[in-house]
Design a protein around this motif. Structure first.
Motif, PDB file in Angstrom:
ATOM      1  N   ASP A   1       3.492  79.288  13.249  1.00 51.17           N
ATOM      2  CA  ASP A   1       4.542  80.234  13.635  1.00 51.17           C
ATOM      3  C   ASP A   1       5.669  79.540  14.403  1.00 51.17           C
ATOM      4  O   ASP A   1       6.852  79.777  14.137  1.00 51.17           O
ATOM      5  N   ASP A   2       5.316  78.695  15.367  1.00 50.91           N
ATOM      6  CA  ASP A   2       6.335  78.003  16.155  1.00 50.91           C
ATOM      7  C   ASP A   2       7.085  76.969  15.314  1.00 50.91           C
ATOM      8  O   ASP A   2       8.294  76.786  15.482  1.00 50.91           O
ATOM      9  N   GLU A   3       6.388  76.293  14.412  1.00 53.98           N
ATOM     10  CA  GLU A   3       7.064  75.342  13.514  1.00 53.98           C
ATOM     11  C   GLU A   3       8.038  76.080  12.604  1.00 53.98           C
ATOM     12  O   GLU A   3       9.146  75.596  12.348  1.00 53.98           O
TER      13      GLU A   3
ATOM     14  N   ALA B   1       9.606  78.854  13.298  1.00 56.72           N
ATOM     15  CA  ALA B   1      10.762  79.246  14.115  1.00 56.72           C
ATOM     16  C   ALA B   1      11.743  78.080  14.236  1.00 56.72           C
ATOM     17  O   ALA B   1      12.958  78.270  14.086  1.00 56.72           O
ATOM     18  N   LEU B   2      11.228  76.885  14.486  1.00 50.03           N
ATOM     19  CA  LEU B   2      12.114  75.716  14.561  1.00 50.03           C
ATOM     20  C   LEU B   2      12.734  75.412  13.200  1.00 50.03           C
ATOM     21  O   LEU B   2      13.927  75.097  13.108  1.00 50.03           O
ATOM     22  N   PHE B   3      11.945  75.518  12.153  1.00 47.05           N
ATOM     23  CA  PHE B   3      12.463  75.300  10.797  1.00 47.05           C
ATOM     24  C   PHE B   3      13.631  76.248  10.513  1.00 47.05           C
ATOM     25  O   PHE B   3      14.661  75.835   9.978  1.00 47.05           O
ATOM     26  N   ASP B   4      13.475  77.507  10.893  1.00 47.31           N
ATOM     27  CA  ASP B   4      14.551  78.482  10.677  1.00 47.31           C
ATOM     28  C   ASP B   4      15.814  78.102  11.448  1.00 47.31           C
ATOM     29  O   ASP B   4      16.928  78.317  10.974  1.00 47.31           O
ATOM     30  N   LEU B   5      15.642  77.536  12.641  1.00 46.81           N
ATOM     31  CA  LEU B   5      16.795  77.095  13.424  1.00 46.81           C
ATOM     32  C   LEU B   5      17.474  75.874  12.805  1.00 46.81           C
ATOM     33  O   LEU B   5      18.684  75.704  12.924  1.00 46.81           O
ATOM     34  N   LEU B   6      16.698  75.047  12.137  1.00 47.19           N
ATOM     35  CA  LEU B   6      17.247  73.837  11.505  1.00 47.19           C
ATOM     36  C   LEU B   6      17.811  74.115  10.115  1.00 47.19           C
ATOM     37  O   LEU B   6      18.654  73.369   9.623  1.00 47.19           O
ATOM     38  N   PHE B   7      17.359  75.183   9.506  1.00 43.48           N
ATOM     39  CA  PHE B   7      17.659  75.456   8.095  1.00 43.48           C
ATOM     40  C   PHE B   7      19.152  75.613   7.831  1.00 43.48           C
ATOM     41  O   PHE B   7      19.897  76.163   8.630  1.00 43.48           O
ATOM     42  N   LYS B   8      19.535  75.132   6.671  1.00 47.51           N
ATOM     43  CA  LYS B   8      20.914  75.222   6.204  1.00 47.51           C
ATOM     44  C   LYS B   8      20.848  75.588   4.719  1.00 47.51           C
ATOM     45  O   LYS B   8      19.989  75.097   3.988  1.00 47.51           O
ATOM     46  N   GLU B   9      21.745  76.442   4.293  1.00 47.99           N
ATOM     47  CA  GLU B   9      21.758  76.874   2.886  1.00 47.99           C
ATOM     48  C   GLU B   9      22.015  75.693   1.950  1.00 47.99           C
ATOM     49  O   GLU B   9      22.620  74.700   2.338  1.00 47.99           O
ATOM     50  N   ASN B  10      21.576  75.854   0.725  1.00 50.71           N
ATOM     51  CA  ASN B  10      21.835  74.892  -0.359  1.00 50.71           C
ATOM     52  C   ASN B  10      21.274  73.494  -0.087  1.00 50.71           C
ATOM     53  O   ASN B  10      21.904  72.500  -0.427  1.00 50.71           O
ATOM     54  N   LEU B  11      20.101  73.432   0.509  1.00 50.67           N
ATOM     55  CA  LEU B  11      19.444  72.150   0.726  1.00 50.67           C
ATOM     56  C   LEU B  11      18.687  71.745  -0.525  1.00 50.67           C
ATOM     57  O   LEU B  11      18.147  72.600  -1.234  1.00 50.67           O
TER      58      LEU B  11
ATOM     59  N   LYS C   1      11.051  70.519   7.247  1.00 53.62           N
ATOM     60  CA  LYS C   1       9.703  70.968   7.619  1.00 53.62           C
ATOM     61  C   LYS C   1       9.027  69.905   8.483  1.00 53.62           C
ATOM     62  O   LYS C   1       8.442  70.217   9.519  1.00 53.62           O
ATOM     63  N   GLN C   2       9.110  68.658   8.041  1.00 56.62           N
ATOM     64  CA  GLN C   2       8.502  67.573   8.803  1.00 56.62           C
ATOM     65  C   GLN C   2       9.185  67.416  10.162  1.00 56.62           C
ATOM     66  O   GLN C   2       8.534  67.171  11.174  1.00 56.62           O
TER      67      GLN C   2
END
Length: 142
Positions: A43-45, A47-57, A66-67
């Protein structure tokens, strides 16, 4: 356990019971937990992934994020473990802020992340970590 039981006995009753158990398990997960499981993250990973995520990756960059989320969470937990009430001290706040920025500077793929986007992302992550720590969420538990 469910899959192991399935592999041991492949008769019809066993298959039906296994399917019913899988459906029950899937229904018991809320949407975010299901999404975390699908992504292979806690769950915490997630949440961080969502904060790092950018469209069209690209698929590769998505896996790198993810890593990066996993590594960042683990390293933050190690950093913050001895820092009791770090949110109350400006020196430790600055240390955590720079720590996150340094980690993301190395972890985020360039392109698609620019220097400016990396800094913005680091501040979003810092705000999230600060809020979770301030609210006494068990964010630092391993």
């Amino acid at each position: 356990e469910i899959i192991a039981d399935y592999n041991r006995e492949k008769d019809r009753v066993s298959v039906e019971e296994t399917f019913a158990q899988l459906v029950e398990l899937a229904n018991s997960l809320d949407a975010e937990k299901r999404r975390a499981a699908e992504e292979g993250l806690s769950d915490d990973e997630l949440a961080l992934f969502d904060l790092l995520f950018k469209e069209n990756l690209s698929k590769t960059d998505r896996e790198r994020l993810k890593q990066a989320s996993k590594a960042l969470l683990a390293s933050l937990r190690e950093l913050l473990k001895p820092m009791h009430d770090w949110t109350q001290n400006t020196a430790t706040q600055a240390e955590v802020k720079m720590f996150i920025l340094d980690k993301l500077w190395v972890a985020l793929p360039r392109p698609p992340f620019s220097e400016e986007e990396t800094e913005e992302t680091a501040y979003r992550v810092y705000d999230y970590v600060w809020q979770r720590s301030e609210s006494r969420h068990d964010f630092l538990a391993t």
